[in-house]
Scaffold this motif. Structure first.
Motif, short mmCIF file in Angstrom:
data_model
loop_
_atom_site.label_atom_id
_atom_site.label_comp_id
_atom_site.label_asym_id
_atom_site.label_seq_id
_atom_site.Cartn_x
_atom_site.Cartn_y
_atom_site.Cartn_z
N LEU A 35 0.83 -1.21 0.00
CA LEU A 35 0.00 0.00 0.00
C LEU A 35 0.87 1.26 0.00
N GLY A 36 1.97 1.23 0.74
CA GLY A 36 2.90 2.37 0.74
C GLY A 36 3.48 2.62 -0.65
N LEU A 39 0.74 4.10 -2.89
CA LEU A 39 0.53 5.53 -2.64
C LEU A 39 1.69 6.37 -3.18
N LEU A 40 2.91 5.86 -3.05
CA LEU A 40 4.07 6.58 -3.61
C LEU A 40 3.96 6.67 -5.13
N MET A 41 3.58 5.57 -5.77
CA MET A 41 3.42 5.58 -7.24
C MET A 41 2.30 6.53 -7.66
N LEU A 42 1.23 6.55 -6.87
CA LEU A 42 0.13 7.49 -7.16
C LEU A 42 0.63 8.93 -7.09
N PHE A 43 1.39 9.24 -6.03
CA PHE A 43 1.93 10.59 -5.90
C PHE A 43 2.87 10.91 -7.05
N LEU A 44 3.79 9.99 -7.37
CA LEU A 44 4.77 10.24 -8.44
C LEU A 44 4.13 10.32 -9.82
N SER A 45 2.96 9.72 -10.00
CA SER A 45 2.28 9.83 -11.30
C SER A 45 1.41 11.08 -11.39
N LEU A 46 0.87 11.57 -10.26
CA LEU A 46 -0.01 12.74 -10.30
C LEU A 46 0.71 14.06 -10.05
N VAL A 148 3.64 28.10 -6.20
CA VAL A 148 2.40 27.39 -6.51
C VAL A 148 2.68 25.94 -6.91
N ALA A 149 3.75 25.72 -7.68
CA ALA A 149 4.08 24.35 -8.09
C ALA A 149 4.41 23.49 -6.87
N LEU A 150 5.25 24.01 -5.98
CA LEU A 150 5.59 23.26 -4.76
C LEU A 150 4.38 23.11 -3.84
N GLY A 151 3.58 24.16 -3.76
CA GLY A 151 2.38 24.09 -2.94
C GLY A 151 1.39 23.06 -3.45
N SER A 152 1.25 22.95 -4.76
CA SER A 152 0.33 21.94 -5.30
C SER A 152 0.86 20.54 -5.06
N ALA A 153 2.19 20.36 -5.10
CA ALA A 153 2.76 19.04 -4.77
C ALA A 153 2.49 18.71 -3.31
N MET A 154 2.63 19.69 -2.44
CA MET A 154 2.35 19.46 -1.03
C MET A 154 0.86 19.20 -0.80
N ALA A 155 0.01 19.94 -1.50
CA ALA A 155 -1.43 19.75 -1.35
C ALA A 155 -1.85 18.34 -1.78
N LEU A 156 -1.16 17.79 -2.76
CA LEU A 156 -1.44 16.42 -3.18
C LEU A 156 -0.79 15.43 -2.22
N GLY A 157 0.42 15.72 -1.80
CA GLY A 157 1.18 14.77 -0.99
C GLY A 157 0.69 14.63 0.44
N MET A 158 0.21 15.71 1.04
CA MET A 158 -0.18 15.64 2.45
C MET A 158 -1.35 14.67 2.70
N PRO A 159 -2.42 14.69 1.92
CA PRO A 159 -3.47 13.70 2.15
C PRO A 159 -2.99 12.27 1.93
N LEU A 160 -2.12 12.07 0.92
CA LEU A 160 -1.59 10.73 0.68
C LEU A 160 -0.71 10.28 1.85
N LEU A 161 0.10 11.20 2.37
CA LEU A 161 0.92 10.88 3.54
C LEU A 161 0.04 10.58 4.74
N GLY A 162 -1.00 11.38 4.92
CA GLY A 162 -1.94 11.13 6.02
C GLY A 162 -2.60 9.76 5.89
N LEU A 163 -2.98 9.40 4.68
CA LEU A 163 -3.57 8.09 4.44
C LEU A 163 -2.57 6.98 4.76
N TYR A 164 -1.30 7.17 4.36
CA TYR A 164 -0.29 6.17 4.67
C TYR A 164 -0.09 6.04 6.18
N LEU A 165 -0.09 7.16 6.89
CA LEU A 165 0.09 7.10 8.34
C LEU A 165 -1.08 6.37 9.01
N ILE A 166 -2.29 6.55 8.48
CA ILE A 166 -3.44 5.81 9.01
C ILE A 166 -3.26 4.31 8.74
#
Length: 192
Positions: A35-36, A39-46, A148-166
């Motif tokens: 699952l980790g 989620l990493l592949m999902l982040f790296l593709s989006l 904005v580019a870095l912020g959008s990466a963080m906006a995408l990554g934070m929920p995925l990281l939160g999901l991984y932590l859960i």
């Protein structure tokens, strides 16, 4: 003889992230790892297309603003008529002459107001709108784009990281239950 130096470090890293055939790994460990990785592949593709799209939009908007401000604003040397303190900043009223000789008066808000009678460089825009800000620089456009580019990466990554932590928390809870069950079975074994 085992690997040395960089190969040894790579081997440890490989095993740490679960790329081995360790018989002691449980199913819950493998599921968490899979699952980790998913989620990493999902982040790296989006993330790259999202960052590119957001960055391109902000950059194009910034370049349009640069061109528009450069085309509509011109710098004049003005005389400060009065400075009024406001709750936030100061209201500065200035007078100047246009290139055709027409006298104009205008006001703008600034943090550094100056004093009456002082000469000050200001920028005049459409409808004789006065400001103390020069037209937008390209460095601001580039900075906004990166932010904005870095912020959008963080906006995408934070929920995925939160999901991984859960997921990790749930897997840890499952692991603890399995370990407790194993210890309970071990404690009831008879030693001959």
């Amino acid at each position: 003889m085992g690997p040395t130096g960089a190969a040894s470090g790579f081997d440890r890293l490989r095993r740490r992230f679960g790329f081995d055939h360790n018989a002691l790994r449980r199913d819950v460990d493998r599921r968490q790892w899979m699952l980790g990785i998913a989620l990493l592949m999902l982040f790296l593709s989006l993330a790259p297309p999202l960052c590119a799209w957001a960055g391109r939009s902000v950059y194009a908007s910034g370049v349009r603003a640069e061109r528009q401000e450069r085309a509509t604003r011109h710098e004049v040397s003005a005389t400060v008529l009065r400075v009024e303190d406001m709750r936030s900043g100061r209201k500065v009223t200035v007078t100047w002459r246009e290139p055709d000789g027409t006298a104009r008066t205008g006001s703008f808000t600034a943090f550094h107001g100056g004093t009456a009678g002082q000469r000050r460089e200001v920028w005049v825009g459409p409808s004789s709108r006065v400001t103390d800000e020069a037209p937008r620089h390209h460095t601001r456009t580039v900075g906004d784009t990166l932010t904005v580019a870095l912020g959008s990466a963080m906006a995408l990554g934070m929920p995925l990281l939160g999901l991984y932590l859960i997921i990790r928390y749930r897997c840890d809870q499952r692991r603890y239950r399995l370990w407790d069950a194993e210890w309970a079975r071990f404690g009831t074994r008879r030693i001959p």
